[in-house]
Every structure is written in structure tokens, then in C-alpha cells.
Design a protein around this motif. Structure first.
Motif, PDB file in Angstrom:
ATOM      1  N   GLN A 157      41.802  39.887  38.756  1.00  0.00           N
ATOM      2  CA  GLN A 157      41.569  40.721  39.947  1.00  0.00           C
ATOM      3  C   GLN A 157      42.136  42.127  39.730  1.00  0.00           C
ATOM      4  O   GLN A 157      41.495  43.124  40.052  1.00  0.00           O
ATOM      5  CB  GLN A 157      42.207  40.085  41.187  1.00  0.00           C
ATOM      6  CG  GLN A 157      41.555  38.797  41.623  1.00  0.00           C
ATOM      7  CD  GLN A 157      40.177  39.019  42.203  1.00  0.00           C
ATOM      8  OE1 GLN A 157      39.979  39.873  43.048  1.00  0.00           O
ATOM      9  NE2 GLN A 157      39.219  38.242  41.738  1.00  0.00           N
ATOM     10  N   GLU A 187      44.059  38.768  49.267  1.00  0.00           N
ATOM     11  CA  GLU A 187      44.077  40.056  49.971  1.00  0.00           C
ATOM     12  C   GLU A 187      45.016  40.043  51.170  1.00  0.00           C
ATOM     13  O   GLU A 187      45.635  41.059  51.493  1.00  0.00           O
ATOM     14  CB  GLU A 187      42.666  40.468  50.377  1.00  0.00           C
ATOM     15  CG  GLU A 187      41.786  40.841  49.181  1.00  0.00           C
ATOM     16  CD  GLU A 187      42.390  41.890  48.251  1.00  0.00           C
ATOM     17  OE1 GLU A 187      42.977  42.887  48.735  1.00  0.00           O
ATOM     18  OE2 GLU A 187      42.287  41.728  47.026  1.00  0.00           O
ATOM     19  N   ASP A 210      40.197  44.260  37.330  1.00  0.00           N
ATOM     20  CA  ASP A 210      38.983  44.772  37.970  1.00  0.00           C
ATOM     21  C   ASP A 210      39.264  45.771  39.090  1.00  0.00           C
ATOM     22  O   ASP A 210      38.348  46.184  39.803  1.00  0.00           O
ATOM     23  CB  ASP A 210      38.154  43.604  38.525  1.00  0.00           C
ATOM     24  CG  ASP A 210      37.552  42.743  37.419  1.00  0.00           C
ATOM     25  OD1 ASP A 210      37.421  43.238  36.279  1.00  0.00           O
ATOM     26  OD2 ASP A 210      37.209  41.583  37.702  1.00  0.00           O
ATOM     27  N   ARG A 255      41.245  45.304  41.768  1.00  0.00           N
ATOM     28  CA  ARG A 255      41.511  44.675  43.068  1.00  0.00           C
ATOM     29  C   ARG A 255      42.886  44.013  43.048  1.00  0.00           C
ATOM     30  O   ARG A 255      43.719  44.311  42.218  1.00  0.00           O
ATOM     31  CB  ARG A 255      40.412  43.649  43.367  1.00  0.00           C
ATOM     32  CG  ARG A 255      39.026  44.267  43.510  1.00  0.00           C
ATOM     33  CD  ARG A 255      37.972  43.250  43.924  1.00  0.00           C
ATOM     34  NE  ARG A 255      37.812  42.159  42.991  1.00  0.00           N
ATOM     35  CZ  ARG A 255      36.972  42.153  41.950  1.00  0.00           C
ATOM     36  NH1 ARG A 255      36.241  43.214  41.696  1.00  0.00           N
ATOM     37  NH2 ARG A 255      36.884  41.108  41.149  1.00  0.00           N
ATOM     38  N   GLY A 256      43.095  43.125  43.992  1.00  0.00           N
ATOM     39  CA  GLY A 256      44.350  42.392  44.049  1.00  0.00           C
ATOM     40  C   GLY A 256      45.534  43.334  44.237  1.00  0.00           C
ATOM     41  O   GLY A 256      45.493  44.239  45.059  1.00  0.00           O
ATOM     42  N   PRO A 291      39.888  34.770  47.277  1.00  0.00           N
ATOM     43  CA  PRO A 291      40.105  36.213  47.371  1.00  0.00           C
ATOM     44  C   PRO A 291      40.641  36.657  48.728  1.00  0.00           C
ATOM     45  O   PRO A 291      41.446  37.578  48.803  1.00  0.00           O
ATOM     46  CB  PRO A 291      38.721  36.819  47.113  1.00  0.00           C
ATOM     47  CG  PRO A 291      37.950  35.754  46.411  1.00  0.00           C
ATOM     48  CD  PRO A 291      38.510  34.454  46.906  1.00  0.00           C
TER      49      PRO A 291
END
Length: 166
Positions: free
Chosen positions: A106, A81, A109, A111-112, A77
Motif C-alpha cells: 500500500q 485507512e 503505491d 497509499r496507506g 483497505p
């Protein structure tokens, strides 16, 4: 202005998106985004996964070595990021197109690359990505009516890019 291909077969979409990015770059298009580069390590080891951050022309490792018997997700992760931060910074240069290697777990959810995709779309920058069939329902929930499926074909994708990013 959100085009996607359905990833079929290991690495097929990665290679295709990388070819499209290379072609558009050679044609002088200012691009933002990242394409995935997998490096095979032999039969007993999973491949190394890297992202080639297009505007920065940098490679960022996004996989971690969990050992030969590990079955879990190898995504690092922090590597992801780091790449996301570089891609987001590239949006300030007003690229003609954002290419994201994939809309995966990701992104589902929140994120990413998900915030970067949203920022690009809000700014009118077309986005090209890949989605595997398992993540397609989550992608469709995110994309709603904006997403346009594209054939997993170089000419079809290039034609879409030229049409939406003129």
C-alpha cells in the motif's frame, strides 16, 4: 531519521516493534503510529490482523475473511485507512516518534501510511518501521538517502530511538 528493520519470519518484526513501543510508552514517550497484532485462528484459518493505534489506544481490524480457500490479499483497505486517519491525527500532538508496523505494498503505491510518514519526516519526527525483503526496492526508492537499516534486535532499535529522538 527513518529507521527500518527487515522483517524476517512471520510476525517477528511485529512483536519486536510492539515491544519497543510498549517500552517507550512505559518510559513516558509520546508516540504516534500503529503496531500489528496477529491473532491465530487455528491451522485451517489465517490469522486475524489488527493494528494497535498507539496514541488512541485502539485496535483496528485490517484483515478480512475471504474464506478458507482464498489465496488473495486479505488486507481490508477501509480498516487500514481508518487506522491511518487516527495515526495522522496523533501527529498534531507532536509525538517524539512515529512507529509504523510496516512499509508494504500500500505504501509503495502511495497509499496507506506513506503520506503520514512523509508528514512526520517533514515535521522532524523520526519514523521507525519494518519492511519485508520483497518490498525493499520500493521502500528504498521512497526513502532515498533518509533510511537507516537497523538490526532486528530490541536493544539496537531502542538505542536508535534514543539517539534520533533524544
Amino acid at each position: 531519521m527513518l529507521g527500518y528493520v527487515i522483517a524476517e519470519g512471520r510476525g517477528a518484526a511485529d512483536l519486536l516493534l510492539a515491544d519497543v513501543a510498549r517500552h517507550l510508552h512505559d518510559d513516558g514517550w509520546p508516540l504516534a503510529g500503529a503496531v500489528q497484532v496477529n491473532s491465530e485462528r487455528g491451522e485451517m484459518h489465517p490469522c486475524d490482523m489488527d493494528l494497535h493505534v498507539l496514541a488512541a489506544d485502539r485496535i483496528v481490524r485490517i484483515s478480512q475473511n475471504l474464506g478458507s480457500l482464498a489465496k488473495g490479499c486479505r488486507l481490508d483497505p477501509s480498516g487500514l485507512e481508518q487506522a491511518v486517519g487516527m495515526v495522522e491525527a496523533a501527529l498534531d500532538a507532536e509525538p517524539r516518534l512515529l512507529i509504523v508496523n510496516k512499509f508494504g505494498k500500500q505504501e509503495i503505491d502511495g497509499r496507506g501510511f506513506r503520506p503520514v510518514i512523509g508528514r512526520a519526516l517533514a515535521a522532524g519526527v523520526p519514523v521507525l518501521t519494518a519492511v519485508n525483503s520483497a518490498n525493499l526496492p520500493g521502500f528504498r526508492t521512497f526513502a532515498d538517502e533518509m533510511a537507516e537499516p537497523l538490526a532486528l534486535d530490541f536493544d539496537a532499535i531502542l538505542g536508535w530511538c534514543r539517539r534520533v529522538a533524544g
